[in-house]
Design a protein around this motif. Sequence first.
Motif, PDB file in Angstrom:
ATOM      1  N   ARG A 181     -23.067 -41.576   3.992  1.00  0.00           N
ATOM      2  CA  ARG A 181     -22.865 -42.816   4.430  1.00  0.00           C
ATOM      3  C   ARG A 181     -22.468 -42.923   5.852  1.00  0.00           C
ATOM      4  NH1 ARG A 181     -18.272 -45.954   1.580  1.00  0.00           N
ATOM      5  NH2 ARG A 181     -16.981 -44.877   3.316  1.00  0.00           N
ATOM      6  N   ASP A 182     -21.590 -42.108   6.530  1.00  0.00           N
ATOM      7  CA  ASP A 182     -21.512 -41.937   8.044  1.00  0.00           C
ATOM      8  C   ASP A 182     -22.895 -41.461   8.401  1.00  0.00           C
ATOM      9  OD1 ASP A 182     -19.588 -41.754  10.143  1.00  0.00           O
ATOM     10  OD2 ASP A 182     -19.894 -39.623  10.063  1.00  0.00           O
ATOM     11  N   VAL A 189     -28.250 -32.877  10.278  1.00  0.00           N
ATOM     12  CA  VAL A 189     -28.686 -31.630   9.529  1.00  0.00           C
ATOM     13  C   VAL A 189     -28.023 -31.420   8.139  1.00  0.00           C
ATOM     14  CG1 VAL A 189     -28.658 -29.010   9.698  1.00  0.00           C
ATOM     15  CG2 VAL A 189     -29.297 -30.306  11.855  1.00  0.00           C
ATOM     16  N   THR A 190     -26.557 -31.597   8.289  1.00  0.00           N
ATOM     17  CA  THR A 190     -25.931 -31.589   7.120  1.00  0.00           C
ATOM     18  C   THR A 190     -26.529 -32.541   5.983  1.00  0.00           C
ATOM     19  OG1 THR A 190     -24.084 -30.708   8.503  1.00  0.00           O
ATOM     20  CG2 THR A 190     -23.756 -31.114   6.104  1.00  0.00           C
ATOM     21  N   ALA A 226     -32.354 -31.462  13.675  1.00  0.00           N
ATOM     22  CA  ALA A 226     -31.021 -30.727  14.719  1.00  0.00           C
ATOM     23  C   ALA A 226     -31.320 -31.522  16.238  1.00  0.00           C
ATOM     24  CB  ALA A 226     -31.326 -29.243  15.084  1.00  0.00           C
ATOM     25  N   GLU A 269     -19.367 -35.336   0.615  1.00  0.00           N
ATOM     26  CA  GLU A 269     -20.840 -35.265   0.995  1.00  0.00           C
ATOM     27  C   GLU A 269     -21.257 -36.735   0.832  1.00  0.00           C
ATOM     28  OE1 GLU A 269     -22.210 -30.855  -0.605  1.00  0.00           O
ATOM     29  OE2 GLU A 269     -22.247 -32.658  -2.098  1.00  0.00           O
ATOM     30  N   GLU A 288     -29.719 -31.886   4.430  1.00  0.00           N
ATOM     31  CA  GLU A 288     -29.614 -30.943   3.326  1.00  0.00           C
ATOM     32  C   GLU A 288     -29.094 -31.575   2.103  1.00  0.00           C
ATOM     33  OE1 GLU A 288     -27.127 -27.146   2.614  1.00  0.00           O
ATOM     34  OE2 GLU A 288     -28.244 -27.009   4.281  1.00  0.00           O
ATOM     35  N   ALA A 336     -23.621 -27.416   6.378  1.00  0.00           N
ATOM     36  CA  ALA A 336     -25.189 -27.288   6.019  1.00  0.00           C
ATOM     37  C   ALA A 336     -25.686 -25.991   6.103  1.00  0.00           C
ATOM     38  CB  ALA A 336     -25.975 -27.961   7.456  1.00  0.00           C
ATOM     39  N   ASP A 370     -22.882 -34.128  15.902  1.00  0.00           N
ATOM     40  CA  ASP A 370     -22.010 -32.943  15.303  1.00  0.00           C
ATOM     41  C   ASP A 370     -22.795 -32.376  14.057  1.00  0.00           C
ATOM     42  OD1 ASP A 370     -20.412 -32.713  17.619  1.00  0.00           O
ATOM     43  OD2 ASP A 370     -19.232 -34.413  16.697  1.00  0.00           O
ATOM     44  N   ALA A 371     -23.835 -32.268  14.071  1.00  0.00           N
ATOM     45  CA  ALA A 371     -24.647 -31.525  12.896  1.00  0.00           C
ATOM     46  C   ALA A 371     -24.602 -32.528  11.555  1.00  0.00           C
ATOM     47  CB  ALA A 371     -24.285 -30.166  12.438  1.00  0.00           C
ATOM     48  N   ARG A 372     -24.064 -33.842  11.872  1.00  0.00           N
ATOM     49  CA  ARG A 372     -24.270 -34.599  10.719  1.00  0.00           C
ATOM     50  C   ARG A 372     -25.698 -34.939  10.125  1.00  0.00           C
ATOM     51  NH1 ARG A 372     -20.399 -36.827  13.754  1.00  0.00           N
ATOM     52  NH2 ARG A 372     -18.449 -37.596  12.876  1.00  0.00           N
ATOM     53  N   LEU A 402     -20.421 -38.342   4.015  1.00  0.00           N
ATOM     54  CA  LEU A 402     -21.091 -37.827   4.894  1.00  0.00           C
ATOM     55  C   LEU A 402     -22.402 -38.533   5.188  1.00  0.00           C
ATOM     56  CD1 LEU A 402     -22.063 -35.635   6.984  1.00  0.00           C
ATOM     57  CD2 LEU A 402     -22.807 -34.272   5.139  1.00  0.00           C
ATOM     58  N   ILE A 426     -38.721 -24.735   9.260  1.00  0.00           N
ATOM     59  CA  ILE A 426     -37.915 -24.552  10.381  1.00  0.00           C
ATOM     60  C   ILE A 426     -38.058 -25.642  11.333  1.00  0.00           C
ATOM     61  CG2 ILE A 426     -38.942 -22.977  11.898  1.00  0.00           C
ATOM     62  CD1 ILE A 426     -36.009 -21.648  11.989  1.00  0.00           C
ATOM     63  N   ASN A 432     -18.068 -33.157   8.576  1.00  0.00           N
ATOM     64  CA  ASN A 432     -19.025 -31.826   8.287  1.00  0.00           C
ATOM     65  C   ASN A 432     -18.753 -30.942   9.168  1.00  0.00           C
ATOM     66  OD1 ASN A 432     -20.784 -33.966   9.808  1.00  0.00           O
ATOM     67  ND2 ASN A 432     -21.881 -31.986  10.233  1.00  0.00           N
ATOM     68  N   LEU A 440     -36.375 -28.617  10.592  1.00  0.00           N
ATOM     69  CA  LEU A 440     -34.869 -28.601  10.570  1.00  0.00           C
ATOM     70  C   LEU A 440     -34.552 -28.802  12.169  1.00  0.00           C
ATOM     71  CD1 LEU A 440     -32.377 -27.827   9.446  1.00  0.00           C
ATOM     72  CD2 LEU A 440     -32.844 -25.359   9.913  1.00  0.00           C
ATOM     73  N   LYS A 441     -35.471 -28.138  12.965  1.00  0.00           N
ATOM     74  CA  LYS A 441     -35.320 -28.299  14.390  1.00  0.00           C
ATOM     75  C   LYS A 441     -35.347 -29.496  14.834  1.00  0.00           C
ATOM     76  CE  LYS A 441     -36.350 -23.516  15.881  1.00  0.00           C
ATOM     77  NZ  LYS A 441     -37.489 -22.863  16.620  1.00  0.00           N
TER      78      LYS A 441
END
Lengths: 464, 332
Positions: free
Chosen positions: A118-119, A98-99, A85, A113, A102, B230, A94-96, A116, A78, B286, A81-82
């Motif tokens: 690439r972005d 984090v996503t 984040a 995805e 994954e 996510a 905007d959580a790009r 995502l 975690i 996302n 992950l933090k």
Amino acid sequence: MSEDAAVLRKKFSELIAWERAKRTEKILLEALAYAFLAALLLLPLRGIFSRVNPFSYPAAAFALAAAVIFYFRRWRQIDSLKAVAALDCALRLDARAVTAAEVVEKPQITIAEHYLLRDAAERIEGVQVGALFKREWSWPALAAPGLIALWLALLWLGVGGASPTRNPASPAEKLKQFAQELEEKSEAQRLTESLKLARALKALAQERIGRKTSEEQFAQGVAAMEMRLDAPAPAAQGDFDLGAYTREELAALRAELDAAKRVRAPAGMREREFLDRLQSLPRLGEAMKRAGGMTENMGPGDVQKLLDQLDREATDELDQRTRADAQQFLSMLMPGREGGDVPAQARIPGRGAPDRAEDDQKSDGKGELPGDQPGKQGERGQPPVANAGAAGRVTGQLGAGGSSGMTWRSEAKAGESKIPEQEAPASYRRQMEEDLAAEKIPPALKETVKQYFSSLGTDENKRR
Amino acid sequence: MESSAEVPERMARARQSYQAVKAELARAVVGHDELIEHVFIALVCGGHCLLEGVPGLGKTLMVRSLAAALNLSFSRIQFTPDLMPADITGTQMLTEDAAGRKIFDFQRGPIFAHIVLADEINRATPKTQSALLEAMQEQSVTVAGKGHRLESPFMVLATQNPIEMEGTYPLPEAQVDRFFFKLLLEYPGREELARIADLTTSPSPAELNRVLDAETILKIRDWVRQVPIAAAVKDYAARLILATHPHKNGRDAAAEKYVLYGASPRGLQSLVLAAKARALLGERPNVSFDDIRAVAPHSLRHRIILNLEGDAEGVTAEKIVADVVAGVPEIE
């Protein structure tokens, strides 16, 4: 793996490695601060654990604190992950991130995805994580240098106990040191009994230091030795009343005796003439004067006998004093026993500056002046409380009838004397004159007191 | 073959569609921008909305205008206490075929439309209200043992009045849970009232153009479901749902004290899907934590059932949701 995914993987690895390194640094600094804080708190207790090196306190506390903090704040999934984040927050992604973190782990990804990744890669690729997430110093980290400096300063100042160099030795080590000094001195002065005593004490100490005996057995040995010394010694009273002599005077007397024995009477010199020559020596002459009629009508060989007897008595007197010193030392050696502990600066009488009979002081007593009230029957004057240190001797008043004396030992004050030796007798004399003028001294004793204080310093000058 | 280059085009097209509907509605409806956004989100998610507001705020007008702006069929059902289920779903009518034989023919009810306005839904009896259950959940109705598929896209927009509770039948929890969003209509401000006056007293009310067809809406629905989310964001949504429950995690004091039942798993579905739609309409690839937070009040407020103490103290579900959103950390 696509190029975007590779870029992101690299960046995420870099970010996580950086955050882990920061956390490790932070934990170490915090542990350091807590360790020195604990060491500061334990500093007053240093006297209790005097055998422990004071540097081992912060070292042990650091190891303990680091282990505990590392355990409770170990890096977990975690935390990774933090960290990612936090990157999202810092760059407003905007959580790009984090996503994407994954998605890069997925074997198959959809076109959404893929887009995502690439972005996210475009936004994250140029980020310098070290510059973006700078080190943040927590209060323990900021306080660590100050705590270390404070601890070292207090240690240097000796707060909480003696400094490591002045750390008091164990009783056995003290006894060994005492015995060694005693042995050296006894050998030098050819004091047979004292030498035996020194060797016995040294063996006792050596057994404890070598762990052959327990602390308890050592204490018992010391007590037995003390009792042995406490037993009444054979009467040393001879024809020459050497009790009033200081150690130095006795040593000087023995030196003169040695010289006299070596010289012998030159051929053709009569006994009387040789005796007169010996009497001209300061200590020997004084001793012979005290012997009174013994020197009169001496025949051939009598002078030699006289010298042997004087030498024996002087040796006995020195042995007796050494015995008393050793007894005194042993009585104070073991902590928790009556008399307290042996001061670290305790020395064998006759060695070092503090060992001067003239330095003896009354530390406690009924008073320094004769009383103005009649005494009560059965009440006896008590000698001053003996503390520690060299033996001294104060003789009673000479006059009609018998004379009495008392011996006590007192502690020589540590440190240097603030009054020059030449000034001290003069000061005493001034005080004496004031007291005499103020009639604090009984008239019958005035002359005696005056003579005593007038004599102070003159012997010293003569010796020189 | 699809490529990732299509994704930004999709996002742009979805946003343009929304902007077009919003612009068209603005010609007839004053204000309610947020309401329109969430109704559109519910539409592209395949959900239904429960609109709640005092009379005269333009609930019906907004729904009628939406239907007019979309190239979709529209029907309105005015719910009354004597309304029967067959009045909604339709009924078997005895008719004659070409050969003159008597046959039962199914006459479709008003539910057979793309957009259905269930006006003042709480005025009908529970029996009639429940006629909507199957339609809303399964997008089909069963009459006389025979199932009838409803048109797609299908959306129920129900309105209810929070006052004048006499003679009304509060919706059963099972039905309320089937609404994707519960949207509250705010009273218009001073400027908006002036614009309403202008708009409604002008000689010729504006005719709305049809700017979006069913095919596009269905495509957008498909795109919404493809938006990546996510695991951490899904976990956040799940923790929000759990936090609305008493005795589940003890995190939120208000939920512990005032909530009888928290949000259902449908609440989580609504949260995630609505967040995906919001991300798409925002042209983001996302779902973010902000998307979840933005839709949480609309997705959860009607799914939280307060206990007696909560009702007595005047606690609202909105407050519970706000507390939960404020109290649950993004990553845990």
